[in-house]
Motif scaffolding. Structure first.
Motif, PDB file in Angstrom:
ATOM      1  N   ALA A   7       9.114   7.572  -1.328  1.00 56.34           N
ATOM      2  CA  ALA A   7       9.259   6.308  -0.602  1.00 56.34           C
ATOM      3  C   ALA A   7      10.257   6.458   0.543  1.00 56.34           C
ATOM      4  O   ALA A   7      10.031   5.953   1.647  1.00 56.34           O
ATOM      5  CB  ALA A   7       9.699   5.198  -1.550  1.00 56.34           C
ATOM      6  N   LYS A  46       9.009   9.437  -6.993  1.00 55.81           N
ATOM      7  CA  LYS A  46       8.519   8.223  -6.329  1.00 55.81           C
ATOM      8  C   LYS A  46       9.565   7.685  -5.343  1.00 55.81           C
ATOM      9  O   LYS A  46       9.238   7.286  -4.229  1.00 55.81           O
ATOM     10  CB  LYS A  46       8.177   7.162  -7.385  1.00 55.81           C
ATOM     11  N   GLU A  47      10.827   7.692  -5.746  1.00 57.57           N
ATOM     12  CA  GLU A  47      11.907   7.218  -4.863  1.00 57.57           C
ATOM     13  C   GLU A  47      12.061   8.138  -3.648  1.00 57.57           C
ATOM     14  O   GLU A  47      12.231   7.665  -2.523  1.00 57.57           O
ATOM     15  CB  GLU A  47      13.230   7.148  -5.628  1.00 57.57           C
ATOM     16  N   HIS A  62      -3.045   1.329   7.006  1.00 56.75           N
ATOM     17  CA  HIS A  62      -2.758   0.733   5.698  1.00 56.75           C
ATOM     18  C   HIS A  62      -1.738  -0.389   5.843  1.00 56.75           C
ATOM     19  O   HIS A  62      -1.092  -0.540   6.880  1.00 56.75           O
ATOM     20  CB  HIS A  62      -2.255   1.809   4.731  1.00 56.75           C
ATOM     21  N   ASP A  63      -1.583  -1.161   4.762  1.00 59.43           N
ATOM     22  CA  ASP A  63      -0.595  -2.242   4.771  1.00 59.43           C
ATOM     23  C   ASP A  63       0.761  -1.718   4.306  1.00 59.43           C
ATOM     24  O   ASP A  63       0.927  -0.515   4.066  1.00 59.43           O
ATOM     25  CB  ASP A  63      -1.073  -3.434   3.921  1.00 59.43           C
ATOM     26  N   ALA A  64       1.713  -2.618   4.169  1.00 64.58           N
ATOM     27  CA  ALA A  64       3.087  -2.236   3.805  1.00 64.58           C
ATOM     28  C   ALA A  64       3.170  -1.579   2.426  1.00 64.58           C
ATOM     29  O   ALA A  64       4.116  -0.838   2.145  1.00 64.58           O
ATOM     30  CB  ALA A  64       3.995  -3.460   3.851  1.00 64.58           C
ATOM     31  N   ASP A  65       2.180  -1.819   1.563  1.00 66.88           N
ATOM     32  CA  ASP A  65       2.171  -1.227   0.231  1.00 66.88           C
ATOM     33  C   ASP A  65       1.356   0.067   0.170  1.00 66.88           C
ATOM     34  O   ASP A  65       1.170   0.635  -0.898  1.00 66.88           O
ATOM     35  CB  ASP A  65       1.621  -2.239  -0.783  1.00 66.88           C
ATOM     36  N   GLY A  66       0.849   0.504   1.328  1.00 66.57           N
ATOM     37  CA  GLY A  66       0.059   1.729   1.366  1.00 66.57           C
ATOM     38  C   GLY A  66      -1.407   1.516   1.035  1.00 66.57           C
ATOM     39  O   GLY A  66      -2.156   2.488   0.908  1.00 66.57           O
ATOM     40  N   ASN A  67      -1.835   0.270   0.901  1.00 69.35           N
ATOM     41  CA  ASN A  67      -3.234  -0.022   0.598  1.00 69.35           C
ATOM     42  C   ASN A  67      -4.069   0.015   1.876  1.00 69.35           C
ATOM     43  O   ASN A  67      -3.658  -0.503   2.913  1.00 69.35           O
ATOM     44  CB  ASN A  67      -3.369  -1.396  -0.062  1.00 69.35           C
ATOM     45  N   CYS A  72       6.479   0.715  11.322  1.00 64.88           N
ATOM     46  CA  CYS A  72       6.946   0.647   9.925  1.00 64.88           C
ATOM     47  C   CYS A  72       7.714   1.916   9.520  1.00 64.88           C
ATOM     48  O   CYS A  72       8.679   1.842   8.771  1.00 64.88           O
ATOM     49  CB  CYS A  72       5.766   0.458   8.985  1.00 64.88           C
ATOM     50  N   GLU A 110       9.824   6.554   5.257  1.00 70.67           N
ATOM     51  CA  GLU A 110      10.548   5.834   6.299  1.00 70.67           C
ATOM     52  C   GLU A 110      10.578   6.667   7.582  1.00 70.67           C
ATOM     53  O   GLU A 110      10.804   6.139   8.663  1.00 70.67           O
ATOM     54  CB  GLU A 110      11.986   5.551   5.851  1.00 70.67           C
TER      55      GLU A 110
END
Length: 159
Positions: free
Chosen positions: A117, A113-114, A68-73, A90, A121
């Protein structure tokens, strides 16, 4: 064409063949991947083995289902052999998010959500979330327990 030109062209063609072979070899995907990472000074559990070929070919899982990309897509435009970053590029912090940090975030009224996220990491959190969520979905959809979800099913005991 002179003999010298023919030899030069032959050398160029052979060089291009070697270059193409080198490029292909650099992006070849292993059939089975040992999920060992040098970022960990010591592994506390046995190293999980991942059958990339089986997941892709037999289970028909597309590249974007994991990558996936940096946004999770999902990176659905990937194909076998494309260069991809390793998870640790990442998800840079080895291991899992310390429970103390999670409690501290909850105490400070961090949202789910926080917290999620922040968890992403951590390398182990990201990999486990990716694999286990897919395995749970598969098992639920197929009314089975074939896809492993517990530590010991993927991580063999250390000798």
């Amino acid at each position: 064409m002179g003999k010298r030109n023919a030899v030069s062209w032959l050398a160029v063609c052979v060089g291009l063949m070697f270059a193409a072979g080198t490029l292909y070899a650099a992006t070849a995907v292993q059939d089975v991947i040992q999920m060992e990472n040098k970022a960990y000074s010591k592994h506390t559990k046995g190293i999980a083995t991942f059958s990339h070929k089986k997941h892709n070919e037999e289970y028909k899982i597309g590249c974007g289902d994991c990558h996936h990309d940096a946004d999770g897509n999902a990176l659905n435009d990937l194909k076998m052999g494309d260069d991809v970053q390793g998870c640790i590029e990442c998800h840079k912090t080895p291991g899992k998010m310390p429970g103390k940090l999670k409690k501290e975030m909850k105490a400070n009224k961090a949202s789910k959500k926080e917290i999620s996220a922040k968890m992403m990491e951590y390398h182990a959190e990201a990999i486990h979330a990716n694999c286990i969520s897919c395995h749970k979905d598969y098992n639920k959809k197929n009314k089975t327990k074939a896809a492993p979800q517990s530590c010991t099913k993927c991580h063999p005991k250390n000798k």
